[in-house]
Each structure stands twice: as C-alpha cells, then as structure tokens.
Design a protein around this motif. Sequence first.
Motif, PDB file in Angstrom:
ATOM      1  N   SER A  43      26.605  32.046  27.126  1.00  0.00           N
ATOM      2  CA  SER A  43      26.543  33.157  26.166  1.00  0.00           C
ATOM      3  C   SER A  43      27.194  32.803  24.832  1.00  0.00           C
ATOM      4  O   SER A  43      27.594  33.688  24.077  1.00  0.00           O
ATOM      5  CB  SER A  43      27.203  34.401  26.754  1.00  0.00           C
ATOM      6  OG  SER A  43      28.522  34.119  27.197  1.00  0.00           O
ATOM      7  N   ILE A  46      25.561  34.506  21.795  1.00  0.00           N
ATOM      8  CA  ILE A  46      25.433  35.965  21.841  1.00  0.00           C
ATOM      9  C   ILE A  46      26.592  36.612  21.077  1.00  0.00           C
ATOM     10  O   ILE A  46      27.750  36.225  21.241  1.00  0.00           O
ATOM     11  CB  ILE A  46      25.393  36.458  23.301  1.00  0.00           C
ATOM     12  CG1 ILE A  46      24.120  35.940  23.984  1.00  0.00           C
ATOM     13  CG2 ILE A  46      25.457  37.982  23.384  1.00  0.00           C
ATOM     14  CD1 ILE A  46      24.000  36.303  25.445  1.00  0.00           C
ATOM     15  N   PRO A  47      26.300  37.577  20.197  1.00  0.00           N
ATOM     16  CA  PRO A  47      27.366  38.219  19.425  1.00  0.00           C
ATOM     17  C   PRO A  47      28.452  38.821  20.304  1.00  0.00           C
ATOM     18  O   PRO A  47      28.198  39.220  21.457  1.00  0.00           O
ATOM     19  CB  PRO A  47      26.616  39.311  18.653  1.00  0.00           C
ATOM     20  CG  PRO A  47      25.218  38.809  18.550  1.00  0.00           C
ATOM     21  CD  PRO A  47      24.962  38.073  19.834  1.00  0.00           C
ATOM     22  N   GLY A  54      29.745  34.758  20.011  1.00  0.00           N
ATOM     23  CA  GLY A  54      29.373  34.832  18.600  1.00  0.00           C
ATOM     24  C   GLY A  54      29.583  33.504  17.903  1.00  0.00           C
ATOM     25  O   GLY A  54      29.947  33.449  16.728  1.00  0.00           O
ATOM     26  N   VAL A  85      18.087  31.991  23.637  1.00  0.00           N
ATOM     27  CA  VAL A  85      19.097  32.996  23.282  1.00  0.00           C
ATOM     28  C   VAL A  85      19.042  33.282  21.786  1.00  0.00           C
ATOM     29  O   VAL A  85      19.113  34.440  21.351  1.00  0.00           O
ATOM     30  CB  VAL A  85      20.513  32.531  23.695  1.00  0.00           C
ATOM     31  CG1 VAL A  85      21.579  33.468  23.124  1.00  0.00           C
ATOM     32  CG2 VAL A  85      20.643  32.472  25.211  1.00  0.00           C
ATOM     33  N   SER A  86      18.891  32.232  20.987  1.00  0.00           N
ATOM     34  CA  SER A  86      18.822  32.399  19.533  1.00  0.00           C
ATOM     35  C   SER A  86      17.676  33.325  19.141  1.00  0.00           C
ATOM     36  O   SER A  86      17.837  34.197  18.278  1.00  0.00           O
ATOM     37  CB  SER A  86      18.643  31.028  18.875  1.00  0.00           C
ATOM     38  OG  SER A  86      18.393  31.156  17.495  1.00  0.00           O
ATOM     39  N   VAL A  89      18.624  36.911  20.089  1.00  0.00           N
ATOM     40  CA  VAL A  89      19.623  37.474  19.188  1.00  0.00           C
ATOM     41  C   VAL A  89      18.983  37.877  17.864  1.00  0.00           C
ATOM     42  O   VAL A  89      19.268  38.940  17.303  1.00  0.00           O
ATOM     43  CB  VAL A  89      20.775  36.475  18.955  1.00  0.00           C
ATOM     44  CG1 VAL A  89      21.687  36.947  17.828  1.00  0.00           C
ATOM     45  CG2 VAL A  89      21.577  36.288  20.234  1.00  0.00           C
ATOM     46  N   SER A  90      18.070  37.033  17.368  1.00  0.00           N
ATOM     47  CA  SER A  90      17.446  37.286  16.060  1.00  0.00           C
ATOM     48  C   SER A  90      16.384  38.375  16.109  1.00  0.00           C
ATOM     49  O   SER A  90      16.217  39.126  15.147  1.00  0.00           O
ATOM     50  CB  SER A  90      16.821  35.994  15.527  1.00  0.00           C
ATOM     51  OG  SER A  90      17.805  35.005  15.315  1.00  0.00           O
ATOM     52  N   ALA A  93      17.655  42.054  19.436  1.00  0.00           N
ATOM     53  CA  ALA A  93      18.843  42.915  19.388  1.00  0.00           C
ATOM     54  C   ALA A  93      18.610  44.221  18.643  1.00  0.00           C
ATOM     55  O   ALA A  93      19.531  45.037  18.516  1.00  0.00           O
ATOM     56  CB  ALA A  93      20.002  42.156  18.744  1.00  0.00           C
ATOM     57  N   LYS A  99      19.287  45.048  23.475  1.00  0.00           N
ATOM     58  CA  LYS A  99      20.753  45.093  23.492  1.00  0.00           C
ATOM     59  C   LYS A  99      21.280  45.055  24.917  1.00  0.00           C
ATOM     60  O   LYS A  99      22.247  44.345  25.222  1.00  0.00           O
ATOM     61  CB  LYS A  99      21.248  46.349  22.776  1.00  0.00           C
ATOM     62  CG  LYS A  99      20.986  46.343  21.278  1.00  0.00           C
ATOM     63  CD  LYS A  99      21.331  47.685  20.649  1.00  0.00           C
ATOM     64  CE  LYS A  99      20.999  47.687  19.165  1.00  0.00           C
ATOM     65  NZ  LYS A  99      21.224  48.996  18.535  1.00  0.00           N
ATOM     66  N   LEU A 102      20.765  41.465  26.325  1.00  0.00           N
ATOM     67  CA  LEU A 102      21.751  40.512  25.819  1.00  0.00           C
ATOM     68  C   LEU A 102      23.099  40.699  26.511  1.00  0.00           C
ATOM     69  O   LEU A 102      23.776  39.722  26.851  1.00  0.00           O
ATOM     70  CB  LEU A 102      21.907  40.664  24.303  1.00  0.00           C
ATOM     71  CG  LEU A 102      20.800  40.057  23.443  1.00  0.00           C
ATOM     72  CD1 LEU A 102      20.950  40.485  21.995  1.00  0.00           C
ATOM     73  CD2 LEU A 102      20.796  38.533  23.553  1.00  0.00           C
ATOM     74  N   SER A 106      24.916  37.895  28.996  1.00  0.00           N
ATOM     75  CA  SER A 106      26.318  37.523  28.830  1.00  0.00           C
ATOM     76  C   SER A 106      27.133  37.818  30.089  1.00  0.00           C
ATOM     77  O   SER A 106      27.858  36.953  30.594  1.00  0.00           O
ATOM     78  CB  SER A 106      26.917  38.268  27.632  1.00  0.00           C
ATOM     79  OG  SER A 106      28.255  37.905  27.447  1.00  0.00           O
TER      80      SER A 106
END
Length: 384
Positions: A43, A46-47, A54, A85-86, A89-90, A93, A99, A102, A106
């Motif tokens: 993860s 992941i933010p 993050g 994952v990238s 996230v882009s 999310a 959300k 993600l 994680s």
Amino acid sequence: MSAPLDRISSVVAVAARHAEEVDREARFPFEAFAALKDARLLSLLIPVEFGGDGARLAEVAEVCSALGQHCASTAMIFAMHQIKVSSLVSYGAETDWGKRFLRRVSDEQLLLASATTEGGVGGNMRASVCAFEREGSDFRVEKRGALISYGAQADAILVTARRAPDAAASDQLMAAITKDQYTLSRTGVWDTLGMRGTCSDSFILTAKAPTEQILGADFAEIAAQSMLATAHLLWGSVWYGVAVDALVRAQNFVRAEARKGGGGLPPGALRLAEASTKAEAMRAALKEGLARFECAQENHEDLNSMSFGVRFNNLKTFASETAIDIINHALLITGISGYRNDSPHSVGRHMRDALSARIMISNDRIYQNLSNMLLAHRLDPRLS
C-alpha cells in the motif's frame, strides 16, 4: 509509519533466500510476498487517508531496485502491482466504491494484477476484442487468451475491454474486479527463459460485477497519464536492480583476481570501469525520469504533451537495452565463473531475467510509435 527502505531489509533477505528455487520451479514467490504484506509495502502508493503510506513514486522505485538485486520475479510482480495501484489512486478515488476499495487494498494488503492483453490483438494493450456488456446495474465480460501475470495468486484484477459490444477496438474502459467476482480458466502455462516466478499464465477470464467498478476515465487517458510513465519507471528500476547486482558480482570477481595476482589489475578491470559508466547513465536516466514525472503530476498539459511521451518511451528502450549490456559486460568480466550456475559470481539468472525487458511492450513497437511521434515532435537541444 516508517520509511519504505527502513522496512525492506527483512523482505529482501527473504526474497534472496528463495530466489533460486522460485526461478528453478517457476513458482510464485510466496515467501517474499508474505514478507511484503507483513511490512505493509503493498500500500505504499495509497494515500494516507485510505490507510497507505502516501509514498512518492521515487520511494517505490527504490524498493523495486532493492528487490531486483535479489529476486527479479519478486521485484517485477511488486512493480506491476504498484502500477495498478497508481491507476486506482489516480482514477478510482473519486467514487465511493473506489475509496472503499483503496481502503480495503491497504487494510488487507491485496495483490492487484492486470488483464490488458488478449488473443487476437497481438499483445497490443490499446485494443480489445472483448467488451463490457451491461445488464442493469452489473456488467459481464469474457476475456480470452489473456496473459495475466500472477493471475492465479492475485486478489483482484484490473481488466480492460471495449466500452460496449458495438464500440471500436480502441474505445476501452478499465474495471477493477475482485477474486470473488471472476473465474480463471488456464489455457497456457508460463514456462520461459526468465522472469519465471511471475507465473504469467494465459487464461480465459469471465467476470460479473457492479458497473460502479468500471473506472470513469477512458483507458486511453489512464494509459497515457498514469500507466506509461509509472510502468517504464518502475520496470526500469527493477532492471537497474538486476543489472547492478550483476555488476557487484563482477566487481567482487575482479577484486578476488587482483588479490590473487598480487594487487595488479586483472584483464576484466577495464570492462568493469566501462560497465560502471553504463550503470551510472542508467541510474541518472531513471532519476531524471522520476523527477520529470513528479513535476508533471502538477501539470496535466505536460502529461499530455508529445515531449512527455517521447521522453518516457525513450527511457524504456534505453533502460531495457542498457541493463542487458551491463549484465553482458559482467559475464565477460567473470568469464566461466559468471557462466556457471553454482558460482557466487553467477550472472546467468540475471541475464535470463533481463532479456524479458526488450519484449515487455516490445521495443520494436515502441520504436515504431516513436518514429511516428518524431515526425511531428521537435527535438529539444537544451541540456536542462
């Protein structure tokens, strides 16, 4: 949470311990991924708000390189997971489902795979034969002949298909589907020269899932703005790790030969110097690429520019060819000692794994695309 490199030392030890067995048996590196999950490294991108680190892409690239120095298959699987994952996230999310997913990736350290190719398109991920077929609030998709790296071990797969049955082959979307929503029927086994532990078998993928799991952006945008640079940077970091470990083995060989010869320079010393120059050029190119991509994240105009595409396509071809060149130098330096599989200076597995670099998105296909782009793109003569 501690920095990624503070958590990687125990993982690379596990990866190194099982690397020969993973390669010999062409099996998934279960032990290394258990360690990666325990270290919560899946993860990284992941933010923090969704439970991840993050982390910057440069930190992920460092982990890819560190893993590549011990087990290329582990490193490549880790890189491919982070590329998925990238994209999430882009482009995922923005929705409630995205959300939640993600957060789940994680919390549960889910491993993400990709199904972007299929039979009938010749390895071109920017074209699909299959299509998303809507049924009320759900969709169905059947993707035949898909080569899915570590597909049998993944917890979720990001799959591409045409937007609808009547859409053009290049009019694609991408959906994230979880293990309970798809079935895989194996149609081909991964028995290859190198990268054997990636277990990239061929499958028929059949899935049914809610339409909310289809990402909102066109796949063309996802590929251009997220996947292109991320893939080339992380793959390049894996190949750098593989190449630099071969170079270290060659350096150790030269040192041992120098001690035997009373301190004089052995014949391989000059080749070692030449190879180290190539490794430094590869490292510099990756560092510059990471810095460029980080800046471009704040500038969508740059992300969409032709110069951006040219830069990262060039990075891929340069890194994939330079890694092989460095390892070839290491083999020439170490001679029969590097050629043997039972030697501490062996670079056989390094070479076999690195040979995949030119055909992971074929360099010939990239050069063809670059040729077309360069007809319209003006080369930049500036150094900065």
